[in-house]
Design a protein around this motif. Structure first.
Motif, PDB file in Angstrom:
ATOM      1  N   VAL A  48       0.859  -1.185   0.000  1.00 31.32           N
ATOM      2  CA  VAL A  48       0.000   0.000   0.000  1.00 31.32           C
ATOM      3  C   VAL A  48       0.892   1.231   0.000  1.00 31.32           C
ATOM      4  O   VAL A  48       1.564   1.528   0.973  1.00 31.32           O
ATOM      5  CB  VAL A  48      -0.980   0.034   1.196  1.00 31.32           C
ATOM      6  N   ASP A  49       0.909   1.943  -1.100  1.00 32.35           N
ATOM      7  CA  ASP A  49       1.714   3.151  -1.241  1.00 32.35           C
ATOM      8  C   ASP A  49       3.157   2.913  -0.797  1.00 32.35           C
ATOM      9  O   ASP A  49       3.837   2.072  -1.339  1.00 32.35           O
ATOM     10  CB  ASP A  49       1.084   4.324  -0.484  1.00 32.35           C
ATOM     11  N   LYS A  50       3.617   3.654   0.211  1.00 34.80           N
ATOM     12  CA  LYS A  50       5.004   3.558   0.670  1.00 34.80           C
ATOM     13  C   LYS A  50       5.141   2.635   1.872  1.00 34.80           C
ATOM     14  O   LYS A  50       6.128   2.680   2.593  1.00 34.80           O
ATOM     15  CB  LYS A  50       5.527   4.941   1.036  1.00 34.80           C
ATOM     16  N   ALA A  51       4.137   1.797   2.099  1.00 31.93           N
ATOM     17  CA  ALA A  51       4.163   0.928   3.272  1.00 31.93           C
ATOM     18  C   ALA A  51       3.760  -0.487   2.887  1.00 31.93           C
ATOM     19  O   ALA A  51       3.248  -0.736   1.802  1.00 31.93           O
ATOM     20  CB  ALA A  51       3.206   1.459   4.346  1.00 31.93           C
ATOM     21  N   LEU A  52       4.027  -1.379   3.798  1.00 30.73           N
ATOM     22  CA  LEU A  52       3.484  -2.730   3.714  1.00 30.73           C
ATOM     23  C   LEU A  52       2.365  -2.800   4.740  1.00 30.73           C
ATOM     24  O   LEU A  52       2.531  -2.364   5.881  1.00 30.73           O
ATOM     25  CB  LEU A  52       4.542  -3.776   4.073  1.00 30.73           C
ATOM     26  N   ARG A  53       1.217  -3.313   4.350  1.00 33.20           N
ATOM     27  CA  ARG A  53       0.126  -3.523   5.307  1.00 33.20           C
ATOM     28  C   ARG A  53       0.220  -4.975   5.757  1.00 33.20           C
ATOM     29  O   ARG A  53       0.178  -5.895   4.950  1.00 33.20           O
ATOM     30  CB  ARG A  53      -1.217  -3.238   4.665  1.00 33.20           C
ATOM     31  N   VAL A  54       0.375  -5.167   7.047  1.00 32.99           N
ATOM     32  CA  VAL A  54       0.510  -6.495   7.625  1.00 32.99           C
ATOM     33  C   VAL A  54      -0.765  -6.795   8.401  1.00 32.99           C
ATOM     34  O   VAL A  54      -1.153  -6.038   9.290  1.00 32.99           O
ATOM     35  CB  VAL A  54       1.737  -6.586   8.563  1.00 32.99           C
ATOM     36  N   ILE A  55      -1.414  -7.901   8.050  1.00 33.69           N
ATOM     37  CA  ILE A  55      -2.626  -8.348   8.740  1.00 33.69           C
ATOM     38  C   ILE A  55      -2.258  -9.600   9.512  1.00 33.69           C
ATOM     39  O   ILE A  55      -1.708 -10.542   8.949  1.00 33.69           O
ATOM     40  CB  ILE A  55      -3.753  -8.632   7.736  1.00 33.69           C
ATOM     41  N   VAL A  56      -2.521  -9.575  10.807  1.00 29.72           N
ATOM     42  CA  VAL A  56      -2.170 -10.691  11.679  1.00 29.72           C
ATOM     43  C   VAL A  56      -3.445 -11.179  12.359  1.00 29.72           C
ATOM     44  O   VAL A  56      -4.193 -10.385  12.932  1.00 29.72           O
ATOM     45  CB  VAL A  56      -1.143 -10.275  12.751  1.00 29.72           C
ATOM     46  N   ILE A  57      -3.698 -12.488  12.267  1.00 33.90           N
ATOM     47  CA  ILE A  57      -4.872 -13.070  12.907  1.00 33.90           C
ATOM     48  C   ILE A  57      -4.401 -14.141  13.879  1.00 33.90           C
ATOM     49  O   ILE A  57      -3.610 -15.008  13.519  1.00 33.90           O
ATOM     50  CB  ILE A  57      -5.834 -13.686  11.869  1.00 33.90           C
ATOM     51  N   ASP A  58      -4.876 -14.044  15.101  1.00 32.50           N
ATOM     52  CA  ASP A  58      -4.624 -15.072  16.101  1.00 32.50           C
ATOM     53  C   ASP A  58      -5.911 -15.882  16.224  1.00 32.50           C
ATOM     54  O   ASP A  58      -6.870 -15.439  16.853  1.00 32.50           O
ATOM     55  CB  ASP A  58      -4.255 -14.455  17.443  1.00 32.50           C
ATOM     56  N   PRO A  59      -5.963 -17.071  15.568  1.00 34.70           N
ATOM     57  CA  PRO A  59      -7.199 -17.852  15.589  1.00 34.70           C
ATOM     58  C   PRO A  59      -7.560 -18.385  16.974  1.00 34.70           C
ATOM     59  O   PRO A  59      -8.735 -18.597  17.253  1.00 34.70           O
ATOM     60  CB  PRO A  59      -6.938 -18.989  14.610  1.00 34.70           C
ATOM     61  N   THR A  60      -6.576 -18.547  17.838  1.00 38.42           N
ATOM     62  CA  THR A  60      -6.861 -19.036  19.185  1.00 38.42           C
ATOM     63  C   THR A  60      -7.587 -17.973  20.002  1.00 38.42           C
ATOM     64  O   THR A  60      -8.601 -18.251  20.637  1.00 38.42           O
ATOM     65  CB  THR A  60      -5.556 -19.437  19.898  1.00 38.42           C
ATOM     66  N   LEU A  61      -7.078 -16.739  19.966  1.00 35.64           N
ATOM     67  CA  LEU A  61      -7.712 -15.642  20.701  1.00 35.64           C
ATOM     68  C   LEU A  61      -8.840 -14.986  19.916  1.00 35.64           C
ATOM     69  O   LEU A  61      -9.573 -14.168  20.461  1.00 35.64           O
ATOM     70  CB  LEU A  61      -6.669 -14.582  21.065  1.00 35.64           C
ATOM     71  N   ARG A  62      -8.940 -15.307  18.624  1.00 37.75           N
ATOM     72  CA  ARG A  62      -9.940 -14.722  17.724  1.00 37.75           C
ATOM     73  C   ARG A  62      -9.794 -13.202  17.670  1.00 37.75           C
ATOM     74  O   ARG A  62     -10.743 -12.450  17.827  1.00 37.75           O
ATOM     75  CB  ARG A  62     -11.341 -15.131  18.121  1.00 37.75           C
ATOM     76  N   VAL A  63      -8.542 -12.763  17.441  1.00 41.85           N
ATOM     77  CA  VAL A  63      -8.218 -11.344  17.362  1.00 41.85           C
ATOM     78  C   VAL A  63      -7.505 -11.093  16.040  1.00 41.85           C
ATOM     79  O   VAL A  63      -6.695 -11.903  15.587  1.00 41.85           O
ATOM     80  CB  VAL A  63      -7.311 -10.920  18.539  1.00 41.85           C
ATOM     81  N   MET A  64      -7.826  -9.943  15.425  1.00 39.73           N
ATOM     82  CA  MET A  64      -7.186  -9.553  14.171  1.00 39.73           C
ATOM     83  C   MET A  64      -6.545  -8.185  14.367  1.00 39.73           C
ATOM     84  O   MET A  64      -7.127  -7.292  14.983  1.00 39.73           O
ATOM     85  CB  MET A  64      -8.248  -9.455  13.073  1.00 39.73           C
ATOM     86  N   GLY A  65      -5.323  -8.030  13.874  1.00 33.45           N
ATOM     87  CA  GLY A  65      -4.626  -6.754  13.925  1.00 33.45           C
ATOM     88  C   GLY A  65      -4.179  -6.341  12.536  1.00 33.45           C
ATOM     89  O   GLY A  65      -3.783  -7.183  11.734  1.00 33.45           O
ATOM     90  N   VAL A  66      -4.264  -5.049  12.240  1.00 28.70           N
ATOM     91  CA  VAL A  66      -3.827  -4.512  10.955  1.00 28.70           C
ATOM     92  C   VAL A  66      -2.783  -3.440  11.248  1.00 28.70           C
ATOM     93  O   VAL A  66      -3.015  -2.554  12.078  1.00 28.70           O
ATOM     94  CB  VAL A  66      -5.013  -3.915  10.162  1.00 28.70           C
ATOM     95  N   TYR A  67      -1.631  -3.536  10.569  1.00 26.11           N
ATOM     96  CA  TYR A  67      -0.507  -2.635  10.806  1.00 26.11           C
ATOM     97  C   TYR A  67       0.044  -2.146   9.477  1.00 26.11           C
ATOM     98  O   TYR A  67       0.067  -2.889   8.500  1.00 26.11           O
ATOM     99  CB  TYR A  67       0.623  -3.364  11.545  1.00 26.11           C
ATOM    100  N   ASP A  68       0.511  -0.905   9.437  1.00 30.55           N
ATOM    101  CA  ASP A  68       1.274  -0.406   8.301  1.00 30.55           C
ATOM    102  C   ASP A  68       2.732  -0.317   8.730  1.00 30.55           C
ATOM    103  O   ASP A  68       3.040   0.187   9.816  1.00 30.55           O
ATOM    104  CB  ASP A  68       0.783   0.969   7.855  1.00 30.55           C
TER     105      ASP A  68
END
Length: 110
Positions: A48-68
């Protein structure tokens, strides 16, 4: 929660070091970030533009994080963190016609 954040930071750090901050291929990105047997995290990376978008999902905790992640500095900026428990309990949302309930009623009539 602290343990999850530590695991996330380590996973992101290792992945970014392996990618060398620069890559031109989505296939190369996909090969570098995949579910790992040791952490159980699911990751995906997008350009994405000048960054990498990193999507991390923890299926055990059922949590999703999105980072640039800045390609220039390596700075990691959190964009969104979400607990998916409530989301995954919805029967339908923005599903259009026919809705899951309408399909179920049709199946029950047969």
């Amino acid at each position: 929660m602290r343990q999850w954040i530590c695991i996330l930071v380590v996973a992101l750090g290792l992945g970014l070091v392996a990618s060398g901050w620069q890559t031109n291929s989505d296939a190369a990105l996909a090969a570098q970030f995949s579910p790992t047997a040791t952490t159980g995290l699911i990751t995906h990376v997008q350009d994405v533009d000048k960054a990498l978008r990193v999507i991390v999902i923890d299926p055990t905790l059922r949590v999703m994080g999105v980072y640039d992640v800045s390609r220039e500095t390596g700075e990691i900026q959190p964009k969104s963190i979400r607990n998916l428990n409530a989301d995954l309990q919805m029967l339908e949302f923005n599903s259009g016609a026919p809705s899951p309930a309408e399909i179920q009623k049709t199946l029950e009539r047969k």
